[in-house]
Write an enzyme that holds these catalytic residues in place. Structure first.
Site, PDB file in Angstrom:
ATOM      1  N   GLY A  93       0.862  -1.355  -0.010  1.00 51.13           N
ATOM      2  CA  GLY A  93      -0.129  -0.041  -0.003  1.00 51.13           C
ATOM      3  C   GLY A  93       0.662   1.348  -0.186  1.00 51.13           C
ATOM      4  O   GLY A  93       0.344   2.310  -0.015  1.00 51.13           O
ATOM      5  N   HIS A 143      -1.112   5.295   7.357  1.00 54.27           N
ATOM      6  CA  HIS A 143      -2.096   4.066   7.627  1.00 54.27           C
ATOM      7  C   HIS A 143      -3.403   4.754   7.971  1.00 54.27           C
ATOM      8  O   HIS A 143      -4.307   4.318   8.662  1.00 54.27           O
ATOM      9  CB  HIS A 143      -1.546   3.131   8.459  1.00 54.27           C
ATOM     10  CG  HIS A 143      -0.166   2.549   8.237  1.00 54.27           C
ATOM     11  ND1 HIS A 143       0.558   3.028   9.057  1.00 54.27           N
ATOM     12  CD2 HIS A 143       0.023   1.903   7.255  1.00 54.27           C
ATOM     13  CE1 HIS A 143       1.827   2.190   8.687  1.00 54.27           C
ATOM     14  NE2 HIS A 143       1.417   1.456   7.478  1.00 54.27           N
ATOM     15  N   GLY A 173      -9.393  -3.537  14.047  1.00 55.65           N
ATOM     16  CA  GLY A 173     -10.425  -4.368  13.962  1.00 55.65           C
ATOM     17  C   GLY A 173     -10.151  -5.931  13.441  1.00 55.65           C
ATOM     18  O   GLY A 173     -10.819  -6.700  13.220  1.00 55.65           O
ATOM     19  N   CYS A 185      -7.686  -7.688  15.099  1.00 59.39           N
ATOM     20  CA  CYS A 185      -7.010  -8.714  16.293  1.00 59.39           C
ATOM     21  C   CYS A 185      -7.626 -10.019  16.547  1.00 59.39           C
ATOM     22  O   CYS A 185      -7.012 -10.870  16.379  1.00 59.39           O
ATOM     23  CB  CYS A 185      -6.856  -7.819  17.491  1.00 59.39           C
ATOM     24  SG  CYS A 185      -6.115  -8.716  19.119  1.00 59.39           S
ATOM     25  N   THR A 223      -1.754  -3.463  26.748  1.00 57.18           N
ATOM     26  CA  THR A 223      -1.409  -4.374  25.656  1.00 57.18           C
ATOM     27  C   THR A 223      -1.771  -5.926  26.182  1.00 57.18           C
ATOM     28  O   THR A 223      -2.092  -6.009  27.485  1.00 57.18           O
ATOM     29  CB  THR A 223      -0.020  -4.346  25.148  1.00 57.18           C
ATOM     30  OG1 THR A 223       0.765  -4.692  26.330  1.00 57.18           O
ATOM     31  CG2 THR A 223       0.442  -2.839  25.185  1.00 57.18           C
ATOM     32  N   ASP A 240      -8.726  -4.204  26.836  1.00 49.43           N
ATOM     33  CA  ASP A 240      -7.742  -4.420  25.463  1.00 49.43           C
ATOM     34  C   ASP A 240      -7.990  -5.675  24.681  1.00 49.43           C
ATOM     35  O   ASP A 240      -8.096  -6.654  25.230  1.00 49.43           O
ATOM     36  CB  ASP A 240      -6.361  -4.306  26.167  1.00 49.43           C
ATOM     37  CG  ASP A 240      -5.154  -4.432  24.955  1.00 49.43           C
ATOM     38  OD1 ASP A 240      -5.122  -3.692  24.193  1.00 49.43           O
ATOM     39  OD2 ASP A 240      -4.810  -5.609  24.868  1.00 49.43           O
TER      40      ASP A 240
END
Length: 599
Positions: A63, A232, A421, A423, A518, A573
């Protein structure tokens, strides 16, 4: 055909685009399976400069073309590794590039942009190459000032278009036969004297994804511009309703104003400055020319800077991003007793992304040589003698993996709120890959041998940041367990010792610690409680409680930092929750509508 794209299948699009580079530059070959573009070896190898130079490797998500694929060629990159659109390639792809697709007799330098997934995946590959005895170094480029110190936090600055200047100068120096130490030194020097900032009129749309909601609050107004937008779609310093002169003034101020403590990353104090005006993909050459003229004019009139080199064109895109970026290189002495940065920048190369002409001799050579030797791509793990009853181990692993799959919708929903979106899908893909492996392969009961085989599945089936983190941790776990072999693998002390060592190994590649929101928030409590109690169930419950405790915790790392908003107050998370679910399943617990019940 969509009104937005001619090719809507993102996988087919990336594969075709990589193949196209081999058509436009006959000196480049493609390893399609691993998405690696590399310089073809010369037939008799007697004049193959690659054998007598440091190999330069780079890459990242697709990209951003012509970066990185079209930067492969004589005098620039030796190889480039591509991920899917806006996702880093896996460590396995990078490892194969380093160990099997370039010459490493003089060593190899890896240049990577400062994004978590890229650093983890490329970093793991570098460490594996080092472990195999290769001389490899890695330079991280973080040139973006769009996100200041306060907002960037532990993440630091992103890497954007200025990266190509690092690649070009390092590539030219490598082609002159300089040592790995010299090439790495100059690459870092360029990276440390580089600042960039971008701006865009709208977010880009990724092929294959649902079209953006025009009524979304994240969408830019018709008369708005995002200052500092990342490559991004990450937000920058803010939005404004300004004309080009005012926009350029703001961008140059962010690059040069030393009174801005949040963004004064570099004092441009050299007599020689290089300017790069980069098209993010959707700006016409006519308009980019107008933008370049405005930038050069303001640099001279407002800042007294007259660049010694002006590069204007398409070097690093954000698909068809309707924007541009400005990069400034502070030219300094390389202190290696040789060519200057400017001389290296001017050095000829044969890479279509640098818009350099390919010599007719290269075309007429009709070189069709490829690299197909896979003998250097890794060895087999030997039996260790650290054993356990295979069947209960398989049952526990299966339960943990099924738990991950069952909560994928929740993890995906959480990541849609605070991330990009993907994960949940990534974790599910990895879990399904391991389950498929377990269904086809009988476990030996040798935990090191069995775990090493599972690690290979994770490396191939999971990409992005989560895949890299799990791969690094599990590789470290295999290494740590070897220090205890042989013996009885049911001894909890062995596992807690190995897990703690693996956490320490992981900490070398990510600054994530408990409290940063995290997956580490779920990992550390599990290891700590398991070590104190020896009770797997209590450790899993501690992981669950810690994962739930991330709800309302402001992120210090990951894409959530750039997304911002209040979503972190609504959901835990995603990565921490997914890992906690695995531990719970491993301990004999599974989710139900009423809560967590013993199976």
């Amino acid at each position: 055909m969509s009104a937005r794209h001619f090719i809507n299948d993102p996988t087919a699009l990336v594969n075709a685009a990589l193949q196209s580079v081999t058509y436009t530059n006959p000196s480049v070959a493609l390893d399609a399976e691993n998405k690696i573009l590399y310089r073809r070896p010369v037939g008799d190898r007697s004049n193959n400069r690659d054998e007598h130079q440091v190999s330069l490797i780079s890459g990242g998500g697709a990209g951003h073309e012509p970066s990185f694929a079209a930067m492969v060629g004589a005098g620039l990159l030796s190889a480039a590794v591509s991920g899917t659109i806006f996702a880093s390639p896996s460590a396995e792809q990078v490892r194969k590039a380093i160990m099997g697709r370039v010459d490493t007799g003089r060593g190899a330098l890896v240049v990577v942009m400062n994004y978590t997934g890229d650093i983890l995946n490329f970093g793991m590959a570098v460490e594996k190459a080092k472990a195999a005895g290769l001389d490899v170094d890695m330079v991280v480029v973080a040139d973006d000032v769009g996100v200041g110190r306060t907002k960037g936090g532990k993440v630091g600055r992103r890497g954007i278009a200025g990266t190509v200047l690092v690649q070009k100068i390092a590539g030219a120096l490598a082609a002159q036969g300089r040592s790995l130490q010299e090439v790495a030194k100059v690459a870092r020097l360029v990276a440390n004297n580089l600042v960039s900032v971008g701006a865009s009129l709208e977010h880009v749309h990724v092929p294959g994804r649902a079209p953006p909601d025009p009524k979304s609050k994240d969408g830019l107004g018709f008369d708005e511009v995002e200052v500092g937008m990342g490559i991004h779609n990450e937000p920058g310093s803010g939005r404004a309703k300004v004309q080009l002169p005012e926009l350029v003034k703001t961008m140059l101020s962010q690059l040069l104003d030393q009174s801005d403590a949040d963004r004064a990353f570099l004092n441009i104090n050299s007599n020689e400055v290089v300017l790069l005006v980069n098209n993010l993909g959707g700006v016409s050459p006519l308009e980019l020319g107008g933008i370049t003229a405005e930038v050069v004019g303001q640099l001279g009139a407002q800042w007294g800077i007259r660049p010694v080199r002006v590069l204007s064109g398409t070097y690093m895109t954000s698909l068809n991003g309707l924007g541009f970026s400005i990069s400034l290189l502070n030219v300094v002495n390389t202190d290696i007793g040789g060519p200057s940065m400017i001389q290296l920048l001017d050095d000829p190369c044969e890479a279509t992304g640098w818009a350099a002409p390919i010599r007719k001799e290269t075309w007429e050579a009709k070189n069709e040589a490829t690299r197909d030797d896979n003998t250097a791509l890794g060895g087999e793990t030997k039996s260790s003698g650290l054993n356990i009853n295979a069947e209960p181990m398989k049952e526990a692993l299966t339960a943990g993996l099924q738990a991950v799959i069952s909560v994928e919708p929740d993890v995906t929903r959480y990541d849609t709120v605070v991330g990009d979106g993907d994960c949940g899908i990534g974790l599910k893909r990895g879990a399904e890959g391991i389950l498929n492996h377990l269904s086809k392969t009988k476990l030996t009961g040798d935990v090191i041998l069995d775990l090493a085989n599972i690690v290979s599945v994770v490396e191939m089936d999971m990409d992005g940041t989560s895949g890299a983190i799990y791969s690094i941790f599990l590789n470290a776990l295999v290494h740590s367990l070897k220090t205890f072999a042989p013996g009885d693998a049911t001894d909890v002390k062995i596992w807690t010792g190995a897990l703690k060592q693996s956490c320490e190994a992981l900490s070398k590649y990510t600054p994530a610690r408990p409290g940063d929101r995290t997956l580490v928030d779920a990992l550390y409590p599990f290891v700590e409680v398991l070590g104190k109690t020896g009770d797997l169930k209590k450790a899993a419950e501690a992981s669950r409680d810690a994962a739930l405790g991330t709800k309302g915790m402001k992120a210090s790392l990951g894409r959530t930092v750039y997304i911002g908003g209040s979503g972190y107050e609504e959901v835990p998370d995603p990565g921490a929750w997914g890992l906690a679910c695995f531990f719970l399943g491993l301990a004999g617990l599974m989710p139900s509508e009423e809560g967590w019940d013993t199976i």
